[in-house]
Design a protein around this motif. Structure first.
Motif, PDB file in Angstrom:
ATOM      1  N   TYR A 184       0.788   4.040  -2.852  1.00 14.63           N
ATOM      2  CA  TYR A 184       0.616   5.454  -2.543  1.00 14.63           C
ATOM      3  C   TYR A 184       1.676   6.304  -3.252  1.00 14.63           C
ATOM      4  CZ  TYR A 184       0.824   9.835   0.025  1.00 14.63           C
ATOM      5  OH  TYR A 184       0.872  11.166   0.347  1.00 14.63           O
ATOM      6  N   ALA A 189      -4.178   3.964  -2.929  1.00 13.74           N
ATOM      7  CA  ALA A 189      -3.842   3.259  -1.690  1.00 13.74           C
ATOM      8  C   ALA A 189      -5.106   2.933  -0.893  1.00 13.74           C
ATOM      9  CB  ALA A 189      -2.872   4.081  -0.852  1.00 13.74           C
ATOM     10  N   GLY A 200      -0.820   7.427  -5.741  1.00 16.30           N
ATOM     11  CA  GLY A 200      -1.517   8.418  -4.932  1.00 16.30           C
ATOM     12  C   GLY A 200      -2.416   7.822  -3.851  1.00 16.30           C
ATOM     13  N   LEU A 201      -3.028   8.719  -3.102  1.00 18.13           N
ATOM     14  CA  LEU A 201      -3.822   8.340  -1.940  1.00 18.13           C
ATOM     15  C   LEU A 201      -5.060   7.525  -2.311  1.00 18.13           C
ATOM     16  CD1 LEU A 201      -4.243   8.537   1.105  1.00 18.13           C
ATOM     17  CD2 LEU A 201      -5.431  10.707   0.724  1.00 18.13           C
ATOM     18  N   LEU A 229       0.826  -1.203   0.000  1.00 17.70           N
ATOM     19  CA  LEU A 229       0.000   0.000   0.000  1.00 17.70           C
ATOM     20  C   LEU A 229       0.865   1.261   0.000  1.00 17.70           C
ATOM     21  CD1 LEU A 229      -2.838  -1.036   2.470  1.00 17.70           C
ATOM     22  CD2 LEU A 229      -2.969  -0.856  -0.028  1.00 17.70           C
TER      23      LEU A 229
END
Length: 79
Positions: A44, A52, A48-49, A40
């Motif tokens: 990320y 994730a 990116g968020l 994860l």
């Protein structure tokens, strides 16, 4: 650092009757969650968020599906 925090947070959620049971569960959780946390974290950094978060949701969904399938096994097929 993020992987360590991810693993520690999941270990803090363990609730057992004895220390031995808790220790066994903590070792199991760490052995499963550490690679997931690394994946994860990599996701990320690369995507990116949102990616994730989606990866975390997919991992949780997989766990739920496995539990549901395991509960619906016919008697005598498990230990």
């Amino acid at each position: 650092r993020g992987t360590v925090c991810f693993a520690v947070i999941h270990v803090l959620n363990i609730n057992t009757e004895t220390f031995g049971e808790g220790l066994a569960q903590a070792i199991l959780v760490l052995s499963v969650i550490t690679p997931v946390g690394l994946a994860l974290g990599w996701l990320y950094l690369r995507r990116g968020l949102i990616a994730a978060i989606a990866g975390h949701a997919a991992f949780n969904l997989l766990g739920v599906l496995i539990m549901v399938l395991a509960q619906n096994l016919p008697p005598g097929t498990g230990t």
